[in-house]
Design a protein around this motif. Structure first.
Motif, PDB file in Angstrom:
ATOM      1  N   LYS A   1     -11.273  14.860 -10.712  1.00 18.06           N
ATOM      2  CA  LYS A   1     -10.111  15.573 -11.231  1.00 18.06           C
ATOM      3  C   LYS A   1     -10.567  16.722 -12.135  1.00 18.06           C
ATOM      4  N   SER A   2     -11.611  16.466 -12.937  1.00 19.45           N
ATOM      5  CA  SER A   2     -12.076  17.537 -13.832  1.00 19.45           C
ATOM      6  C   SER A   2     -12.763  18.644 -13.026  1.00 19.45           C
ATOM      7  N   LEU A   3     -13.389  18.264 -11.884  1.00 18.23           N
ATOM      8  CA  LEU A   3     -14.057  19.281 -11.049  1.00 18.23           C
ATOM      9  C   LEU A   3     -13.049  20.162 -10.328  1.00 18.23           C
ATOM     10  N   THR A   4     -11.875  19.587  -9.983  1.00 19.62           N
ATOM     11  CA  THR A   4     -10.928  20.334  -9.138  1.00 19.62           C
ATOM     12  C   THR A   4     -10.061  21.302  -9.938  1.00 19.62           C
ATOM     13  N   LYS A   5     -10.233  21.326 -11.262  1.00 20.50           N
ATOM     14  CA  LYS A   5      -9.386  22.232 -12.068  1.00 20.50           C
ATOM     15  C   LYS A   5      -9.487  23.683 -11.598  1.00 20.50           C
ATOM     16  N   ARG A   6     -10.703  24.077 -11.155  1.00 14.70           N
ATOM     17  CA  ARG A   6     -10.889  25.483 -10.767  1.00 14.70           C
ATOM     18  C   ARG A   6     -10.648  25.704  -9.273  1.00 14.70           C
ATOM     19  N   LEU A   7     -10.323  24.622  -8.536  1.00 18.98           N
ATOM     20  CA  LEU A   7     -10.162  24.741  -7.074  1.00 18.98           C
ATOM     21  C   LEU A   7      -8.681  24.814  -6.704  1.00 18.98           C
ATOM     22  N   PRO A   8      -8.371  25.204  -5.436  1.00 19.91           N
ATOM     23  CA  PRO A   8      -6.956  25.274  -5.033  1.00 19.91           C
ATOM     24  C   PRO A   8      -6.228  23.924  -5.207  1.00 19.91           C
ATOM     25  N   ALA A   9      -4.913  24.019  -5.447  1.00 12.47           N
ATOM     26  CA  ALA A   9      -4.110  22.826  -5.772  1.00 12.47           C
ATOM     27  C   ALA A   9      -4.219  21.733  -4.711  1.00 12.47           C
ATOM     28  N   ILE A  10      -4.289  22.135  -3.433  1.00 14.02           N
ATOM     29  CA  ILE A  10      -4.306  21.143  -2.349  1.00 14.02           C
ATOM     30  C   ILE A  10      -5.507  20.207  -2.498  1.00 14.02           C
ATOM     31  N   ILE A  11      -6.629  20.732  -3.017  1.00 12.27           N
ATOM     32  CA  ILE A  11      -7.832  19.893  -3.139  1.00 12.27           C
ATOM     33  C   ILE A  11      -7.604  18.784  -4.172  1.00 12.27           C
ATOM     34  N   GLY A  12      -6.883  19.110  -5.254  1.00 14.55           N
ATOM     35  CA  GLY A  12      -6.588  18.105  -6.279  1.00 14.55           C
ATOM     36  C   GLY A  12      -5.842  16.918  -5.699  1.00 14.55           C
TER      37      GLY A  12
ATOM     38  N   ASN B   1       0.823  -1.213   0.000  1.00 10.33           N
ATOM     39  CA  ASN B   1       0.000   0.000   0.000  1.00 10.33           C
ATOM     40  C   ASN B   1       0.853   1.258   0.000  1.00 10.33           C
ATOM     41  N   MET B   2       2.003   1.172   0.672  1.00 10.48           N
ATOM     42  CA  MET B   2       2.887   2.334   0.755  1.00 10.48           C
ATOM     43  C   MET B   2       3.378   2.712  -0.645  1.00 10.48           C
ATOM     44  N   THR B   3       3.774   1.701  -1.406  1.00 13.06           N
ATOM     45  CA  THR B   3       4.268   1.967  -2.767  1.00 13.06           C
ATOM     46  C   THR B   3       3.145   2.472  -3.661  1.00 13.06           C
ATOM     47  N   ILE B   4       1.996   1.767  -3.611  1.00 15.82           N
ATOM     48  CA  ILE B   4       0.888   2.128  -4.517  1.00 15.82           C
ATOM     49  C   ILE B   4       0.325   3.508  -4.157  1.00 15.82           C
ATOM     50  N   THR B   5       0.062   3.733  -2.854  1.00 20.66           N
ATOM     51  CA  THR B   5      -0.527   5.016  -2.432  1.00 20.66           C
ATOM     52  C   THR B   5       0.444   6.155  -2.689  1.00 20.66           C
ATOM     53  N   GLY B   6       1.726   5.922  -2.395  1.00 23.86           N
ATOM     54  CA  GLY B   6       2.737   6.964  -2.632  1.00 23.86           C
ATOM     55  C   GLY B   6       2.753   7.374  -4.096  1.00 23.86           C
ATOM     56  N   CYS B   7       2.670   6.376  -4.984  1.00 23.69           N
ATOM     57  CA  CYS B   7       2.669   6.684  -6.423  1.00 23.69           C
ATOM     58  C   CYS B   7       1.372   7.365  -6.852  1.00 23.69           C
ATOM     59  N   MET B   8       0.245   6.925  -6.268  1.00 20.44           N
ATOM     60  CA  MET B   8      -1.037   7.576  -6.590  1.00 20.44           C
ATOM     61  C   MET B   8      -1.002   9.055  -6.233  1.00 20.44           C
ATOM     62  N   LEU B   9      -0.405   9.347  -5.066  1.00 16.79           N
ATOM     63  CA  LEU B   9      -0.372  10.734  -4.598  1.00 16.79           C
ATOM     64  C   LEU B   9       0.669  11.563  -5.359  1.00 16.79           C
ATOM     65  N   THR B  10       1.686  10.886  -5.888  1.00 13.39           N
ATOM     66  CA  THR B  10       2.726  11.618  -6.619  1.00 13.39           C
ATOM     67  C   THR B  10       2.280  11.904  -8.054  1.00 13.39           C
ATOM     68  N   PHE B  11       1.702  10.870  -8.688  1.00 16.44           N
ATOM     69  CA  PHE B  11       1.364  11.008 -10.112  1.00 16.44           C
ATOM     70  C   PHE B  11      -0.142  11.148 -10.283  1.00 16.44           C
ATOM     71  N   TYR B  12      -0.712  12.251  -9.773  1.00 12.45           N
ATOM     72  CA  TYR B  12      -2.165  12.396  -9.868  1.00 12.45           C
ATOM     73  C   TYR B  12      -2.539  13.445 -10.913  1.00 12.45           C
ATOM     74  N   ARG B  13      -1.510  14.006 -11.586  1.00 14.31           N
ATOM     75  CA  ARG B  13      -1.810  15.169 -12.438  1.00 14.31           C
ATOM     76  C   ARG B  13      -2.252  14.790 -13.844  1.00 14.31           C
ATOM     77  N   THR B  14      -1.816  13.612 -14.366  1.00 13.83           N
ATOM     78  CA  THR B  14      -2.203  13.281 -15.742  1.00 13.83           C
ATOM     79  C   THR B  14      -3.200  12.128 -15.742  1.00 13.83           C
ATOM     80  N   THR B  15      -4.081  12.138 -16.730  1.00 12.83           N
ATOM     81  CA  THR B  15      -5.120  11.109 -16.816  1.00 12.83           C
ATOM     82  C   THR B  15      -4.549   9.690 -16.953  1.00 12.83           C
ATOM     83  N   PRO B  16      -3.569   9.430 -17.823  1.00 14.54           N
ATOM     84  CA  PRO B  16      -3.036   8.051 -17.908  1.00 14.54           C
ATOM     85  C   PRO B  16      -2.469   7.573 -16.575  1.00 14.54           C
ATOM     86  N   ALA B  17      -1.798   8.480 -15.837  1.00 15.79           N
ATOM     87  CA  ALA B  17      -1.229   8.080 -14.539  1.00 15.79           C
ATOM     88  C   ALA B  17      -2.345   7.727 -13.557  1.00 15.79           C
ATOM     89  N   VAL B  18      -3.417   8.523 -13.545  1.00 12.69           N
ATOM     90  CA  VAL B  18      -4.553   8.237 -12.650  1.00 12.69           C
ATOM     91  C   VAL B  18      -5.130   6.866 -13.000  1.00 12.69           C
TER      92      VAL B  18
END
Length: 324
Positions: A168-179, A102-119
């Motif tokens: 992810k599409s909803l958070t485009k207009r919200l502060p970065a932390i929410i994304g 979980n540490m590896t998977i969650t860490g990667c999820m939280l790191t690479f959340y900016r692009t659709t293929p990564a998500v």
């Protein structure tokens, strides 16, 4: 040199070492069960633990065995062998693999959340891992069919990906932390789909309920609903600190010069922070509810109540294994 007195053959090693009616006792038990160091044990060590446990259950006490050694063998045995079938479990599906995986998977999820293929990719990896864990730790009474496994897997993966991309599409207009919280919402949604689907057979046919001595009284779907609800809550609880705390810290760090200078430290830092949270969150959230859960007879469905009243008119509480 006197031999230490031999152990009595009466210690109940089918039950955990600590009192499971208290949160502290359950937490100690799950810290042992989820200890990642168990993954490093050799096949010979596992077999030795199995031999000690099976001999002891059969009434043979090896000379010189201490109580601590017996409990250590029990926890090693439990970490690797399925309680109902006795088969050796898949390495990645064991409870001791929860933290590193979980540490590896969650860490990667939280790191690479900016692009659709990564998500898409990391939500898929996470649900594949969940499917393996749910299959490995299934309840022995209700074997799961490949088609049920497939349905649950596809539905949970789809649910997680749709939630993640939608948010992810909803958070485009919200502060970065929410994304940064999108992966957590997706994981929570997927757990709400994955676990009930994986255990749909229990929801249809019920799970065994027993009296306090373990005598089986019948199968209840009401107990299955309660068991599955408790598991969903503790799984979401397990993911929460690891997905809620690191984003705040990383958000602060990314504004500092340090991470701008060494951007490649982003992923290892994230994975490390997640790991730190999970080492504590995994056992503590497993311990939220007793493994042997209980329920008032009056809360069961009417036909099961009638069945129990015939056997024991005065019984007030039934017990069941909630699963993990």
């Amino acid at each position: 040199q006197k031999m230490p007195p031999s152990l009595p053959a009466t210690i109940n090693i089918r039950e955990p070492r600590w009192d499971q009616s208290t949160f502290q006792g359950r937490a100690k038990h799950f810290f042992m069960v989820t200890d990642p160091r168990n993954l490093l044990l050799s096949g010979a060590t596992l077999e030795e633990a199995r031999r000690v446990v099976e001999d002891y259950r059969a009434g043979t006490v090896p000379p010189g065995l201490t109580e601590d050694q017996l409990w250590r063998a029990k926890y090693i045995y439990d970490s690797a062998f399925h309680p109902d079938t006795g088969e050796k479990m898949l390495l990645v599906g064991r409870m001791s693999a929860q933290v590193p995986m979980n540490m590896t998977i969650t860490g990667c999820m939280l790191t690479f959340y900016r692009t659709t293929p990564a998500v898409l990719f990391w939500q898929w990896v996470n649900q594949s891992f969940n499917a393996i864990v749910n299959y490995t730790n299934r309840s022995g009474d209700a074997p799961i069919t490949p088609s049920q496994l497939g349905t649950a897997y596809i539905s949970a993966t789809t649910g997680a990906v749709v939630t993640a991309l939608g948010l992810k599409s909803l958070t485009k207009r919200l502060p970065a932390i929410i994304g940064r919280y999108v992966p957590f919402a997706a994981v929570a949604a997927a757990n709400c789909i994955n676990i009930p689907l994986m255990r749909q057979r229990e929801l249809k046919l019920g799970i065994p309920v027993t009296d306090e001595n373990g005598n089986r009284l019948g199968e209840s779907t009401a107990a299955a609903q309660k068991a599955i609800f408790q598991v969903v809550v503790s799984r979401i609880g397990m993911a929460a600190p690891a997905m809620a705390i690191p984003p705040v810290i990383m958000n602060a760090l990314e504004k500092r010069a340090f991470l701008k200078r060494y951007p490649y430290l982003n992923a290892p830092l994230q994975v490390g922070l997640v790991g730190l949270c999970l080492v504590f969150a995994t056992p503590l959230c497993c311990a939220l509810f007793p493994q042997k859960s209980s329920m008032a007879v009056s809360r069961l469905e009417p036909e099961v109540q009638a069945q129990i009243r015939e056997k024991d008119p005065w019984l007030e509480t039934v017990y069941f294994n909630k699963g993990l």
